[in-house]
Design an enzyme around this catalytic site. Structure first.
Site, PDB file in Angstrom:
ATOM      1  N   CYS A 278       0.836  -1.203   0.000  1.00 36.06           N
ATOM      2  CA  CYS A 278       0.000   0.000   0.000  1.00 36.06           C
ATOM      3  C   CYS A 278       0.868   1.248   0.000  1.00 36.06           C
ATOM      4  CB  CYS A 278      -0.930  -0.024   1.212  1.00 36.06           C
ATOM      5  SG  CYS A 278      -2.116   1.346   1.264  1.00 36.06           S
ATOM      6  N   CYS A 279       1.893   1.264   0.852  1.00 35.28           N
ATOM      7  CA  CYS A 279       2.812   2.404   0.909  1.00 35.28           C
ATOM      8  C   CYS A 279       3.540   2.591  -0.415  1.00 35.28           C
ATOM      9  CB  CYS A 279       3.826   2.214   2.033  1.00 35.28           C
ATOM     10  SG  CYS A 279       3.164   2.324   3.712  1.00 35.28           S
TER      11      CYS A 279
ATOM     12  N   CYS B 169      -1.001   8.454   7.303  1.00 31.15           N
ATOM     13  CA  CYS B 169      -2.371   8.263   6.841  1.00 31.15           C
ATOM     14  C   CYS B 169      -3.297   8.024   8.036  1.00 31.15           C
ATOM     15  CB  CYS B 169      -2.447   7.072   5.896  1.00 31.15           C
ATOM     16  SG  CYS B 169      -1.564   7.307   4.339  1.00 31.15           S
TER      17      CYS B 169
ATOM     18  N   CYS C 171      -3.794   4.553   9.525  1.00 34.41           N
ATOM     19  CA  CYS C 171      -2.543   3.924   9.972  1.00 34.41           C
ATOM     20  C   CYS C 171      -1.871   4.677  11.117  1.00 34.41           C
ATOM     21  CB  CYS C 171      -1.576   3.813   8.801  1.00 34.41           C
ATOM     22  SG  CYS C 171      -2.208   2.839   7.425  1.00 34.41           S
TER      23      CYS C 171
ATOM     24  N   CYS D 107       7.617   3.533   5.689  1.00 32.51           N
ATOM     25  CA  CYS D 107       6.866   3.344   4.457  1.00 32.51           C
ATOM     26  C   CYS D 107       7.757   3.074   3.256  1.00 32.51           C
ATOM     27  CB  CYS D 107       5.991   4.563   4.184  1.00 32.51           C
ATOM     28  SG  CYS D 107       6.925   6.086   4.012  1.00 32.51           S
TER      29      CYS D 107
END
Length: 269
Positions: free
Chosen positions: A140-141, A223, A226, A251
């Protein structure tokens, strides 16, 4: 070449091509020069004078990067400022972006992830798929942060960041300048030697806009899904990806040229 693969090097880790060798030498020279300069403003001007080509500053809109943004804006150093909008920021982070542009009369370039890649990621992993595994979270990162960063830095000769030695043990030896073999540019950390106390004093003295979440127990802001506030006595990174147990959670923005494992960072991307 893969994301984490460095260019070919000779024994001892030295680059094999003449351009990279020259960049390594320039970075070493800038590192020594910046160490002898006391103020952030003078360091930024020295960076501008020492790097031939465009220079970009990646801001997370956290307190560290806000200090650098202030100095860039007030010195008219000609350094491009950009930020990564992952699509999942806190409203307070977007408020900080708005307030900063208003205070300094500047435009901060906003980089977004590839929409098709995000849609495919969510389709395959789900809305909160990044919580299923470290690998899923890093994927995702990669889409929301690393790939947009790579696009933002394309063509730049220098990359300014807010890395500080005090942020973590893994960053205790962060230089003022170094050659990044993945981005193929000089990476510059003008407040590498600053303490948190010096940073906060600078922000207060210059009335720099800061993210309201810092005052609500969020020393490190990423985010929204997170990030949580930390409890008294917790490490400053405890609120980032709190469901993970691994050390050195990150990340990937500052570790592409090293091992794919991630080192810690506070109050920034």
């Amino acid at each position: 070449m893969t994301l984490f693969e460095a260019p070919a090097t000779a024994p001892g880790g030295q680059p094999t091509d003449s351009h990279s060798a020259a960049q390594h030498a320039l970075a070493a020279e800038l590192d020594r020069e910046l160490a002898a300069i006391t103020t952030l403003e003078e360091r930024l001007l020295a960076i501008r004078a020492g790097v031939d080509g465009s220079i970009a500053f990646s801001t997370s809109l956290g307190i560290v990067d806000q200090a650098i943004t202030h100095a860039i804006a007030t010195t008219a150093s000609g350094i491009d400022i950009f930020t990564l909008d992952t699509g999942r920021h806190f409203p307070e982070t977007l408020d900080t972006l708005f307030d900063t542009e208003g205070k300094y009369g500047i435009k901060i370039r906003v980089m977004f992830p590839n929409s098709a890649a995000v849609e495919e990621l969510v389709e395959n992993d789900g809305v909160y798929g990044f919580r299923y595994s470290v690998e899923a979270r890093k994927a995702c990162c990669e889409i929301r942060k690393v790939e947009p960063l790579n696009r933002a830095l394309k063509g730049a000769a220098g990359w300014v960041t807010g890395l500080r030695r005090e942020q973590s043990q893994g960053r205790s030896h962060v230089p003022f300048a170094s050659y990044d073999p993945v981005q193929k540019l000089i990476k510059l950390n003008p407040i590498a030697d600053w303490s948190l106390e010096k940073l906060e004093d600078y922000v207060a003295a210059n009335k720099i806009p800061v993210n309201a979440l810092h005052a609500k127990g969020f020393p490190s802001i990423g985010c929204q899904p997170c990030t949580r506030a930390i409890k008294p006595g917790e490490d400053i990174r405890a609120g980032r990806w709190w469901w993970e147990n691994e050390n050195g959670k990150e990340c990937g923005l500052h570790t592409q040229s090293e091992d794919p494992g991630f080192e810690p960072k506070d109050r920034a991307a």
